[in-house]
Design a protein around this motif. Sequence first.
Motif, PDB file in Angstrom:
ATOM      1  N   HIS A   1       0.840  -1.200   0.000  1.00 41.65           N
ATOM      2  CA  HIS A   1       0.000   0.000   0.000  1.00 41.65           C
ATOM      3  C   HIS A   1       0.868   1.240   0.000  1.00 41.65           C
ATOM      4  N   PHE A   2       0.271   2.322  -0.478  1.00 40.15           N
ATOM      5  CA  PHE A   2       0.990   3.585  -0.585  1.00 40.15           C
ATOM      6  C   PHE A   2       0.213   4.652   0.155  1.00 40.15           C
ATOM      7  N   ASN A   3       0.904   5.416   0.989  1.00 39.29           N
ATOM      8  CA  ASN A   3       0.242   6.457   1.782  1.00 39.29           C
ATOM      9  C   ASN A   3       0.331   7.802   1.078  1.00 39.29           C
ATOM     10  N   ALA A   4      -0.579   8.684   1.438  1.00 42.25           N
ATOM     11  CA  ALA A   4      -0.563  10.033   0.877  1.00 42.25           C
ATOM     12  C   ALA A   4       0.730  10.736   1.283  1.00 42.25           C
ATOM     13  N   GLY A   5       1.288  11.476   0.345  1.00 40.72           N
ATOM     14  CA  GLY A   5       2.497  12.243   0.621  1.00 40.72           C
ATOM     15  C   GLY A   5       3.787  11.448   0.470  1.00 40.72           C
ATOM     16  N   GLU A   6       3.651  10.170   0.165  1.00 40.63           N
ATOM     17  CA  GLU A   6       4.817   9.295   0.091  1.00 40.63           C
ATOM     18  C   GLU A   6       5.402   9.287  -1.323  1.00 40.63           C
ATOM     19  N   VAL A   7       6.725   9.213  -1.418  1.00 39.09           N
ATOM     20  CA  VAL A   7       7.356   9.019  -2.722  1.00 39.09           C
ATOM     21  C   VAL A   7       7.929   7.598  -2.741  1.00 39.09           C
ATOM     22  N   ALA A   8       7.298   6.738  -3.524  1.00 42.46           N
ATOM     23  CA  ALA A   8       7.754   5.358  -3.610  1.00 42.46           C
ATOM     24  C   ALA A   8       8.456   5.168  -4.941  1.00 42.46           C
ATOM     25  N   VAL A   9       9.670   4.656  -4.898  1.00 41.58           N
ATOM     26  CA  VAL A   9      10.415   4.414  -6.131  1.00 41.58           C
ATOM     27  C   VAL A   9      10.449   2.914  -6.382  1.00 41.58           C
ATOM     28  N   ILE A  10      10.029   2.525  -7.581  1.00 42.42           N
ATOM     29  CA  ILE A  10       9.945   1.109  -7.910  1.00 42.42           C
ATOM     30  C   ILE A  10      11.077   0.784  -8.872  1.00 42.42           C
ATOM     31  N   VAL A  11      11.929  -0.144  -8.484  1.00 42.58           N
ATOM     32  CA  VAL A  11      13.056  -0.508  -9.334  1.00 42.58           C
ATOM     33  C   VAL A  11      13.023  -2.009  -9.603  1.00 42.58           C
ATOM     34  N   GLY A  12      13.860  -2.426 -10.535  1.00 47.76           N
ATOM     35  CA  GLY A  12      13.923  -3.843 -10.872  1.00 47.76           C
ATOM     36  C   GLY A  12      14.320  -4.007 -12.320  1.00 47.76           C
ATOM     37  N   ALA A  13      14.683  -5.232 -12.690  1.00 53.55           N
ATOM     38  CA  ALA A  13      15.086  -5.505 -14.059  1.00 53.55           C
ATOM     39  C   ALA A  13      13.899  -5.329 -14.996  1.00 53.55           C
TER      40      ALA A  13
ATOM     41  N   HIS B   1      15.143   3.896 -13.431  1.00 52.95           N
ATOM     42  CA  HIS B   1      16.468   3.296 -13.271  1.00 52.95           C
ATOM     43  C   HIS B   1      17.452   4.311 -12.703  1.00 52.95           C
ATOM     44  N   GLU B   2      16.940   5.512 -12.341  1.00 48.46           N
ATOM     45  CA  GLU B   2      17.805   6.556 -11.813  1.00 48.46           C
ATOM     46  C   GLU B   2      18.019   6.332 -10.326  1.00 48.46           C
ATOM     47  N   MET B   3      19.109   5.654  -9.971  1.00 49.42           N
ATOM     48  CA  MET B   3      19.325   5.294  -8.574  1.00 49.42           C
ATOM     49  C   MET B   3      19.638   6.516  -7.719  1.00 49.42           C
ATOM     50  N   GLY B   4      20.277   7.505  -8.309  1.00 49.01           N
ATOM     51  CA  GLY B   4      20.575   8.733  -7.572  1.00 49.01           C
ATOM     52  C   GLY B   4      19.287   9.398  -7.112  1.00 49.01           C
ATOM     53  N   PHE B   5      18.327   9.470  -8.018  1.00 50.53           N
ATOM     54  CA  PHE B   5      17.012  10.045  -7.711  1.00 50.53           C
ATOM     55  C   PHE B   5      16.331   9.222  -6.616  1.00 50.53           C
ATOM     56  N   ALA B   6      16.375   7.897  -6.775  1.00 49.47           N
ATOM     57  CA  ALA B   6      15.720   7.002  -5.816  1.00 49.47           C
ATOM     58  C   ALA B   6      16.271   7.235  -4.414  1.00 49.47           C
ATOM     59  N   ARG B   7      17.591   7.333  -4.330  1.00 50.43           N
ATOM     60  CA  ARG B   7      18.253   7.495  -3.036  1.00 50.43           C
ATOM     61  C   ARG B   7      17.924   8.855  -2.404  1.00 50.43           C
ATOM     62  N   GLU B   8      17.890   9.881  -3.254  1.00 55.14           N
ATOM     63  CA  GLU B   8      17.724  11.240  -2.740  1.00 55.14           C
ATOM     64  C   GLU B   8      16.279  11.572  -2.390  1.00 55.14           C
ATOM     65  N   VAL B   9      15.353  11.154  -3.256  1.00 56.50           N
ATOM     66  CA  VAL B   9      13.970  11.610  -3.143  1.00 56.50           C
ATOM     67  C   VAL B   9      13.037  10.560  -2.539  1.00 56.50           C
ATOM     68  N   GLY B  10      13.374   9.278  -2.760  1.00 55.83           N
ATOM     69  CA  GLY B  10      12.442   8.223  -2.365  1.00 55.83           C
ATOM     70  C   GLY B  10      12.284   8.099  -0.856  1.00 55.83           C
TER      71      GLY B  10
ATOM     72  N   LEU C   1      22.001  -3.943  -8.486  1.00 51.80           N
ATOM     73  CA  LEU C   1      22.676  -2.656  -8.230  1.00 51.80           C
ATOM     74  C   LEU C   1      24.049  -2.634  -8.899  1.00 51.80           C
ATOM     75  N   GLY C   2      24.683  -3.792  -8.926  1.00 56.44           N
ATOM     76  CA  GLY C   2      25.998  -3.892  -9.572  1.00 56.44           C
ATOM     77  C   GLY C   2      25.894  -3.563 -11.060  1.00 56.44           C
ATOM     78  N   GLN C   3      24.781  -3.967 -11.681  1.00 57.21           N
ATOM     79  CA  GLN C   3      24.615  -3.705 -13.120  1.00 57.21           C
ATOM     80  C   GLN C   3      24.246  -2.249 -13.391  1.00 57.21           C
ATOM     81  N   ILE C   4      23.447  -1.682 -12.473  1.00 59.11           N
ATOM     82  CA  ILE C   4      22.928  -0.338 -12.706  1.00 59.11           C
ATOM     83  C   ILE C   4      23.945   0.747 -12.332  1.00 59.11           C
ATOM     84  N   VAL C   5      24.494   0.632 -11.109  1.00 58.09           N
ATOM     85  CA  VAL C   5      25.381   1.676 -10.633  1.00 58.09           C
ATOM     86  C   VAL C   5      26.805   1.377 -11.093  1.00 58.09           C
ATOM     87  N   HIS C   6      27.331   2.204 -11.916  1.00 57.19           N
ATOM     88  CA  HIS C   6      28.653   1.917 -12.460  1.00 57.19           C
ATOM     89  C   HIS C   6      29.740   2.607 -11.656  1.00 57.19           C
TER      90      HIS C   6
END
Lengths: 248, 262
Positions: A30-42, A201-210, A243-248
């Motif tokens: 479930h997702f709550n109001a005001g939440e930023v959920a980042v969905i990642v995966g192959a 696939h933007e891991m920097g964004f995921a880490r900073e904003v998610g 993460l090894g494949q995405i983050v170089h």
Amino acid sequence: MNGTTQPLITVDKVNKRFGTHHVLRDVSTHFNAGEVAVIVGASGSGKSTLLRTLNRLETHDSGRIVVDGIEVNDDQKQLDALRAEVGMVFQQFNLFPHLTVTENVMLAPRRVRKMKRDEAHHCAMELLDRVGLKAHAHKHPFALSGGQQQRVAIARALAMKPRVMLFDEPTSALDPEMVKEVLDVMKQLAKSGMTMLVVTHEMGFAREVGDRILFFDQGRIACDAPPEKFFGAQDNPRIRAFLGQIVH
Amino acid sequence: MTLSMVHWPASWSRQQRSSATMMTAVVVLCVLLWLLALPLQQVSNPIGNNAQYFAEGARVTVQLTVISGVAGVLLGVLAALGKTSRFVPLRWVASLYIWVIRGTPLLVQVLFVFFALPSLIPVLQLTDFSSACVALALNVGAYNAEAIRSGLLAVPKGQVEAARSLGLSRWFTFVDITFPQAFKIALPPLVNNIVALLKDSSLAYAIGVVELTNIGNRIQAATFQPLPILATTATIYLVLTTVLTQISNAVERRFDVEGKLQ
């Protein structure tokens, strides 16, 4: 946060198959109001499909999805009401090529919210200013760069004043130098308190904003954790490999 | 033959130029039909003394084309929607219509509507002119349907998804998003069909409609001078199709937001 305990979006044991391919397997979250959920995966792990079932661009085979108190099913009236509350931004922008930038943003408020032309125009200009494109308001989409088009698409979705925004790989079709301008608009949106579900696939964004990272693996949510935990000492080998494949 | 686009002031927008061309062409067409007899009177006999008849014939030809052309585009849209419908019987009806019309000669259709339809349904005893309009509209409608259907299918799926995700109903998605884009794509084949229609309206001659070809043939039979008469008839058709092409080019330009047409 609006203080209620009721989540904005509830996904309960959702299954989806494309032929023999089982894309979503008993997905519950479930997702709550005001939440930023980042969905990642192959790719092919079901993350875009989950996003698209939330406003029924894809149907789900079983399970329940409730968005803002509205059950997602085949009831057409209910569905139109639901979609008006759920903004979506696509990988391929999908701007309407025969309309100007302003007309793209004005169309849905006028048709769905029955807003007067002047009022819709005023709102559109405000939003275009917010995404830094006021100067391009009179142009047609073909005259804009990819990054500009995607920012118009965000303004277009925001014009409906949605309760939640879905981003389906919003920067994947962009040239590298245009990714930042789109991510900046999204960060600004997150700061304003918008509920956001972002497939990226933007891991920097995921880490900073998610607020949360959901890791999809073969149709299941394999991990649901805050970013510091997700990007920290990770004991799940599949996530490490990813993460090894995405983050170089 | 798109010279008229070039002569508008450079400061005018694409829309203004397009509107100006359309207006001019429509005015030219009206004046042409109204005053066609005047230039023809200047030509030596047997054209000069029959100028009024030629003008009258040209008017009837244009009437046939405009009436059946408008009806044919509407029919084409309906049939294209039928053929792309999710409702199977509707798809079936539209396919049957297109199959029958495209598979039979227009001349037979014209004769059928005038002679055979009344014996089938007595109420449908139409005048020769109305019969010709019905047959031509049905005919061009079937061809238009395929042109519009190809346009509908060419609109990317993402456009509909974007519209629906904004909460737009099926109706507004069609009216605001799908149809304008489909129509733009379908426009060149539609223009082809309408130009063909203008020429095919000469088949109304077979049921006695006094249109341009019929007039030409009558005068030719009375004067035994086929060369000047048929040359005049052909020239009037050429002028009419040229004006029609100007109008349709202007419509195409109106939809050309990307400036692909030069």
